[in-house]
Design an enzyme around this catalytic site. Structure first.
Site, short mmCIF file in Angstrom:
data_model
loop_
_atom_site.label_atom_id
_atom_site.label_comp_id
_atom_site.label_asym_id
_atom_site.label_seq_id
_atom_site.Cartn_x
_atom_site.Cartn_y
_atom_site.Cartn_z
N GLU A 174 19.14 25.81 20.34
CA GLU A 174 18.54 25.22 19.14
C GLU A 174 17.08 25.64 18.99
O GLU A 174 16.25 25.37 19.84
CB GLU A 174 18.62 23.69 19.25
CG GLU A 174 17.84 22.96 18.19
CD GLU A 174 17.86 21.44 18.39
OE1 GLU A 174 18.52 20.96 19.35
OE2 GLU A 174 17.23 20.74 17.58
N ASP A 213 18.66 19.89 21.95
CA ASP A 213 17.86 18.76 22.38
C ASP A 213 18.69 17.49 22.38
O ASP A 213 19.65 17.38 21.63
CB ASP A 213 16.68 18.55 21.42
CG ASP A 213 15.61 19.61 21.60
OD1 ASP A 213 15.54 20.18 22.71
OD2 ASP A 213 14.88 19.87 20.63
N ASP A 268 18.29 14.79 20.92
CA ASP A 268 17.78 13.95 19.83
C ASP A 268 18.68 14.11 18.61
O ASP A 268 19.70 14.79 18.67
CB ASP A 268 16.32 14.29 19.52
CG ASP A 268 16.16 15.72 19.04
OD1 ASP A 268 17.19 16.39 18.79
OD2 ASP A 268 15.02 16.19 18.92
N ASP A 328 18.44 15.77 15.75
CA ASP A 328 18.70 17.13 15.29
C ASP A 328 19.63 17.87 16.23
O ASP A 328 20.51 18.60 15.80
CB ASP A 328 17.38 17.91 15.16
CG ASP A 328 16.68 17.59 13.85
OD1 ASP A 328 17.34 17.03 12.94
OD2 ASP A 328 15.48 17.90 13.73
#
Ligand code: 28G
Length: 639
Positions: free
Chosen positions: A429, A502, A504, A506
């Protein structure tokens, strides 16, 4: 049971050896001793109750998860026979619960679930339980027997009570032996899903699931429409092409075929097939027969109705399955299961029967519903045009590959090895993490593909549009397998495809988009176990000279507990991959020695796909439901 001298007789010893063999190698009988294996115990008992229902004597089944994960299954069937078994010299009930495969040997015909994939019988459940009790209600009496320590009868079958003459049925209660299973905690969702599926596949039976543990819950499944209601549920968040669910049913030589289908406005097809209530994930002759008939009948009807021109190319199977949701259920007295996971129906006679039964019923539906027929054929023709456009786009990808060689595929930093068995590709990412990953990698075996921005959501895009997307084209070219009818697993250029995002919102989003892409375009790669998620650590803990990386808050607490009481370690929380330098990244996430990879299963990708079907469909309500349930995903649902 021990005799008055405290000894076992010969037939008891045989029984005990049989059950002991099950306890020694539980995996041989129930596949596994993990969560799936634990639930297998419930399926075994429920299957017997469903068999009694299929025989026509039972319509109410109850499954209760009691406190302490004690399972109780009740049915209102005839009640297991309470007499003696001549061969074993024991009661029929004791025989069923202590002799391996006793269930099957009784014969008796019918479509036994328990003759199918599971089918190891109640004795295996008994062998793997620390205790089990059976109660049979029959002829105004309540019969009872208890077993302990892996199936040893405590006493003979005995009458413990009276009941009304009308009350008949069987109740089985057991507790899985915690020394044999990795977990003995039942999962509501797993039980819910399978019991609901059972209720869809066997119309008219009521199956109730009750959880008596901390959060008490109860749900009842009862579908008089059977698989028609199943299709309706699968299309709940989609827009159907027309309201009716097509339903076809027929029987030949004791082989029962049922099909329910409906088109929606998406571009995917979801076909689920079953034989004797077992999900045949690898398909087989029942599914092939129906698919073949679908293509044939639509082409014939289209040409007769002059919607399709006589000299046009025929619609292909892919064209007629676009947007199709279909359940095929076959009930067979003697099913043969084949394939890697024994979930492919092999009986060759079924293909023609399934094809004939479905063709007759479906042709009739088209004749009687010309408007729906018109909509189906229009949709198939659109699919056909898109397929031809996609083919052209794909030829472009292929030519590019041939000309450029692999080193200049988009932003791919390829590995130097050309040996797929040692090669890995990281889908990373963001450009910055991609940069660190390039510095951290072992160039010989590790390739890095940084993904800018979001990956296209293939749930909402046809193949031609997906192929116009740069990131997706790069992924396809990098993998080397091609897609669709050209897909060839043996051309896969990497042994491991590792998604590195990640922890998180996103990151979750990108991971889910990738899983959706894999589910749609590269399912065999997932099935063959080539896809992984990297698990970057959440914290680094520096204490004295040692640095420890931990994956979760629980792990952090556990590590702290191992340090002296007055220790003040330095705890650093990584917000994302971008915060790690190349050394951190190598040490924690990429290096084979230390890293933790999570293998992605088809179920994971299916789940991701479902999330998207729910979120990205036209309907607003499921999206709202989802936002309420999963606050943290809320930010990206309108992406
Ligand atoms: C509650 C948990 C699981 C069951 C029955 C009923 C009969 C039965 C079961 O017979 C031997 C095999 C087929 C005849 C059959 C009762 C005939 C007459 C039964 C269950 C001999 C076993 N009366 N209900 N087994 N059969 N429910 N529920 O296990 O040929 S098992």
């Amino acid at each position: 049971m021990k005799n008055e001298n405290g000894h076992y007789n010969d037939s008891d010893i045989q029984v005990l050896e049989g059950l002991e063999a099950v306890r020694k190698r539980p995996g041989m009988y129930i596949g596994n001793t993990n969560e799936a294996g634990l639930h297998h115990l419930v399926w075994e008992i429920v299957d017997n109750a469903v068999d009694e229902a299929l025989a026509g004597y039972c319509d109410d089944i109850e499954v209760e998860i009691g406190k302490g994960n004690i399972i109780t299954v009740k049915d209102d069937g005839r009640g297991m026979p309470t007499g003696m078994n001549a061969k074993t010299g024991k009661s029929t009930i004791e025989t069923i619960f202590t002799v391996l495969h006793a269930g099957g040997k009784f014969g008796g015909g019918g479509y036994k679930v328990s003759g199918g994939l599971h089918g190891v019988g109640a004795s295996v459940v008994n062998a793997l339980s620390d205790w089990l009790e059976v109660r049979v209600y029959r002829e105004g009496k309540v019969y009872y027997q208890r077993f302990e320590n892996g199936g040893k009868p405590v006493e003979n079958l005995k009458v413990i009570d009276e009941c009304s003459e009308e009350r008949t049925g069987t109740t089985v209660t057991f507790h899985a032996d915690a020394t044999l299973f990795e977990t003995t905690v039942y999962n509501w969702d797993i039980l819910y899903k399978r019991l609901q599926e059972m209720a869809f596949l066997n119309k008219g039976i009521r199956i109730t699931l009750i959880d008596e543990r901390e959060d008490e819950r109860k749900v009842s499944f009862h579908y008089n429409g059977g698989i028609i209601e199943y299709v309706t549920m699968l299309n709940k968040n989609k827009t159907p092409l027309f309201d009716d669910v097509v339903y076809v049913e027929g029987r030949e030589n004791d082989i029962l075929i049922e099909v329910a289908l409906q088109y929606n406005d998406t571009y995917n097809s979801n076909i689920y097939s079953f034989t004797n209530n077992i999900h045949t994930t690898e398909g087989g002759t029942h599914e092939e027969g129906v698919k073949q008939a679908l293509t044939r009948v639509i082409n014939n009807y289209g040409k007769n109705a002059k919607i399709l021109k006589e000299n046009d190319d025929s619609l292909t199977g892919e064209d007629v399955r676009e947007g199709l949701v279909m359940i095929v259920s076959c009930k067979h007295p003697n099913p043969q299961f084949e394939g890697q996971t024994k979930t492919k129906l092999g009986n060759s006679e079924v293909k023609k029967i399934a094809s004939d039964v479905f063709a007759n019923g479906f042709e009739r539906f088209l004749m009687e519903n010309p408007e729906a027929a018109r909509m189906i054929i229009d949709k198939c023709m659109t699919a056909s045009r898109a397929r031809i456009a996609a083919k052209k786009a794909r030829e472009l990808t292929r030519r590019k590959t041939a000309l450029d060689g692999f080193n200049t595929i988009g932003k791919l930093a390829d590995c130097t090895s050309k040996d797929p068995s040692i090669s890995e590709i990281f889908l990373v990412e963001g450009d910055s993490a991609g940069g660190s990953a390039k510095d951290a990698r072992i160039p010989k075996t590790q390739a890095i593909l940084p993904l800018r921005g979001k990956v296209l959501n293939v749930e909402k895009a046809r193949l031609d549009k997906a192929l116009a997307n740069e990131e997706i084209r790069t992924i396809i070219t990098a993998f080397g397998t091609g897609i669709g009818d050209e897909f060839d697993l043996s051309k896969l250029r990497y042994d491991k495809i590792i998604i590195m995002t990640d922890a998180d919102v996103d990151g979750d989003h990108i991971r889910i988009l990738l899983l959706t892409l894999f589910y749609r375009f590269f399912r065999p790669i997932v099935e063959a176990g080539h896809v992984y998620a990297a698990q970057p650590p959440l914290y680094s803990v520096t204490y004295g000279k040692t640095i420890k990386y931990v994956q979760s808050d629980e792990e952090l607490a556990a590590y702290r507990a191992t340090l002296p009481a007055n220790a003040k370690p330095l705890v650093q929380r990584f917000k994302g991959l971008g915060e790690m330098d190349a050394i951190d990244l190598r040490e924690t996430t990429m290096h084979i020695e230390n890293r933790v990879l999570k293998r992605i299963t088809v179920e994971d990708t299916m789940e991701a796909d479902k999330i998207f079907a729910d979120l990205m469909g036209e309907e607003v309500q499921p999206r709202r439901d989802f936002i309420e349930a999963n606050g943290r995903f809320a930010e990206y649902i309108d992406a």
